[in-house]
Design an enzyme around this catalytic site. Structure first.
Site, short mmCIF file in Angstrom:
data_model
loop_
_atom_site.label_atom_id
_atom_site.label_comp_id
_atom_site.label_asym_id
_atom_site.label_seq_id
_atom_site.Cartn_x
_atom_site.Cartn_y
_atom_site.Cartn_z
N LYS A 293 -10.25 -11.34 -16.25
CA LYS A 293 -10.37 -11.44 -17.72
C LYS A 293 -9.75 -12.73 -18.28
CE LYS A 293 -11.39 -8.78 -21.39
NZ LYS A 293 -12.51 -7.85 -21.43
N ASP B 60 -16.61 -10.37 -22.77
CA ASP B 60 -17.35 -10.51 -21.51
C ASP B 60 -18.83 -10.82 -21.74
OD1 ASP B 60 -14.94 -9.63 -20.69
OD2 ASP B 60 -15.60 -7.65 -20.03
N GLY C 219 0.84 -1.19 0.00
CA GLY C 219 0.00 0.00 0.00
C GLY C 219 0.87 1.23 0.00
N HIS D 155 8.02 -7.67 -3.76
CA HIS D 155 6.74 -8.01 -4.38
C HIS D 155 6.81 -9.34 -5.14
CE1 HIS D 155 4.50 -4.30 -3.53
NE2 HIS D 155 5.70 -3.76 -3.52
N GLU E 299 4.47 -10.92 -6.44
CA GLU E 299 3.41 -11.03 -7.44
C GLU E 299 3.80 -10.47 -8.81
OE1 GLU E 299 3.55 -9.09 -4.87
OE2 GLU E 299 2.63 -7.12 -5.18
N CYS F 196 5.24 -6.18 1.54
CA CYS F 196 5.64 -4.77 1.53
C CYS F 196 4.96 -3.99 2.67
CB CYS F 196 5.35 -4.16 0.15
SG CYS F 196 6.26 -2.63 -0.09
N TYR F 197 3.98 -3.14 2.38
CA TYR F 197 3.32 -2.44 3.50
C TYR F 197 2.75 -3.46 4.48
CZ TYR F 197 0.29 0.70 6.14
OH TYR F 197 -0.30 1.39 7.15
#
Ligand code: XMP
Length: 511
Positions: free
Chosen positions: A367, A226, A54, A168, A170, A81-82
């Site tokens: 998606k 979609d 964050g 991170h 990710e 992280c945060y």
């Protein structure tokens, strides 16, 4: 779904990425705001919890903190992280306020290769993006990895399954990040990889059948991925009790209206009502040049047409919409209401005066998951990989007034852009690529004659989600080919320019 991970969002740009990575492990996860109540978290019943990064510093006034009781839930935790700073700060360690931001790649040395950091080897690359960092670990926590600048790049509790990393895992710039998240969800939390699109389809079809009962469902089919996948899913569940309305607003790309009808009505045998409303839309847009005005008119006309058609087919209890998980997360307003820059995403939205119940069969999916479902349900590749296309269509890519003649010019140019980028193998890598018709004329020379004709802009961007984007570094010869073909083949164009602006500060569309 038994084995679920919860991600508490502290406002990082990469929170959705964490969720996508966990889902890629075939483990279901959801994102909730960091201030969610303990009861909500308990009800979700996660097997493990990830605290996202964050933008705040734990020393900021009003900085988001952890609910104390979170630790008493006795579930494995991973702070990122945060998320690590907040654990350090609240559990009795010390967080150093940043003198400067550490940003970019760092060499991560693994000090404890058991559980969380297993299988990474002694050293690996980690992506850092932080201001503050842990200076002193809380009691009963030990370091498990370090970098040159951060002695505590990762830490764990000595007895409980609580972990935190400063970097991170990710993002793709942490090459072994996926292994770390896999270690957390499988080794630490003990999740089973049961989240697959096959299982999703089965469960979703059952749910739709149960919700809809013997009633009928209406949906607006745009031909985008979609709305197409949502329609196929509902069709699989209730067959002909689904009616799709496809509105040709006259603002679609070359050949698009025909191909949507052919695919869904003829090949996939859905119940599709196709309405050619192009005259109505073009009439309403006559003389209009303001972008927001165009959007409003197109939105209102769409609702008008949709309602007229709905009336003709009789009573419907449900309306199906292709809302995706990122839309759901955005509306949780973790980061507070974001400013409306353009009135997006409302064309094809809810007709305000109609009475119906809403079903949103894709509201749990990202998606890439929607694409996988589409593939499984037999949707053609061309639709699965279709780039996003704005509801107001080519109207926001014709700067100035929208006329039939200008639409024809833009369609011709746009079709060449798509064809050449597909031929060059670039189309799928781009978030969007398209032509824009500018409201200026420029001088050119063709043969011996002077011309005074239209300028076409080319836009091609890479992006994760459309919120930020970078202009694509397309090869010069591909750009050259596109430009040549447009100028030679599209009557009324004598110049092509390439847009080299990123978002922000520009936007993807020109209007
Ligand atoms: P911008 O131009 O704001 O666009 O960078 C971000 C993404 O949103 C799409 N877009 C729209 N989609 N109705 C839509 O349904 C709209 O009015 C609209 N305007 C922009 C745009 O194509 C891009 O993917």
């Amino acid at each position: 779904m038994k084995d679920k991970i919860l991600i508490l969002d502290f406002g990082s740009q990469t929170t959705q990425l964490i969720a996508r990575r966990v889902r890629e492990c075939h483990v279901y996860c959801e994102i909730l705001p960091c201030h969610s109540s303990i009861q909500v978290i308990r009800d979700f019943n996660p097997k493990g919890i990830i605290l996202s990064g964050g933008p705040a510093s734990v020393y900021d006034r009003g900085a988001p903190l952890l609910e104390r009781e979170l630790l008493s839930l006795d579930r494995p935790l991973l702070g990122i992280c945060y998320g690590m700073q907040v654990l350090t700060h609240q559990l009795g360690g010390k967080v150093a306020a940043a003198r400067e931001r550490e940003y970019g790649r760092a060499e991560l040395c693994i000090d404890d290769p058991s559980d969380l950091l297993a299988g990474l080897g002694p050293e690996t690359i980690a992506w850092m993006s932080h201001g503050d960092k842990a200076l002193l670990l809380p009691p009963d926590w030990v370091p498990i990895a370090h970098t040159e600048n951060a002695p505590y790049a990762a830490m764990r509790h000595v007895t409980r399954p609580l972990y935190a990393v400063q970097f991170h895992p990710e993002v793709i710039h942490t090459p072994k990040g996926r292994q770390i998240l896999e270690n957390f969800v499988f080794k630490v939390c003990g999740c089973a990889p049961t989240w697959t699109m096959r299982s999703f389809i089965e469960k979703s079809v059952e749910e739709i059948r149960e919700t809809v009962g013997a009633e009928r469902v209406l949906c607006a089919l745009s031909g985008g991925v979609d709305s197409s996948v949502a329609a196929l899913l509902v069709h699989k569940a209730i067959g002909d009790r689904l009616t799709c309305v496809f509105v040709d607003n006259g603002l679609l790309r070359q050949g698009e209206a025909k191909s949507v009808v052919q695919t869904f009505l003829e090949n996939l045998e859905l119940n599709v009502i196709a309405v050619d409303a192009s005259n109505r839309f073009l009439h309403a847009l006559k003389g209009v040049t303001d972008p927001e005005e165009k959007r409003k008119i197109i939105g209102a006309e769409f609702i008008g047409v949709f309602e007229d058609e709905a009336k003709k087919v009789g009573r419907f209890e449900f309306l199906s919409q292709g809302t995706l998980y990122p839309d759901v997360i955005e509306s949780q307003q973790v980061r507070g209401p974001s400013a409306i820059i353009k009135t997006h995403h409302n064309v094809g939205g809810l007709p305000a005066t109609m009475e119906f119940r809403l079903i949103e069969p894709l509201r749990d999916l990202f998606k890439d998951e929607v694409r996988e479902v589409g593939k499984d349900l037999g949707l053609p590749e061309a639709i699965i990989w279709r780039q996003p296309f704005p509801g107001p269509g080519l109207a926001v890519r014709i700067l100035g007034e929208v006329t039939r003649e200008r639409l024809d010019i833009l369609r011709g140019a746009d079709a060449i852009v798509e064809e050449e980028l597909k031929r060059a193998g670039r189309y799928q890598q781009l978030w969007q690529s398209f032509a824009i018709l500018l409201p200026v004329k420029s001088v050119g020379v063709m043969g011996d004659a002077r011309t005074y004709e239209n300028v076409v802009g080319l836009r091609a961007v890479t992006s994760e989600d459309g919120m930020t984007a970078d202009w694509a570094r397309l090869p010069y010869d591909v750009l050259g080919l596109i430009s040549n073909r447009i100028i030679n083949e599209v009557k009324g164009v004598n110049r092509v320019v390439y847009d080299i602006s990123s978002k922000p500060p520009s936007t993807i569309e020109w209007e």
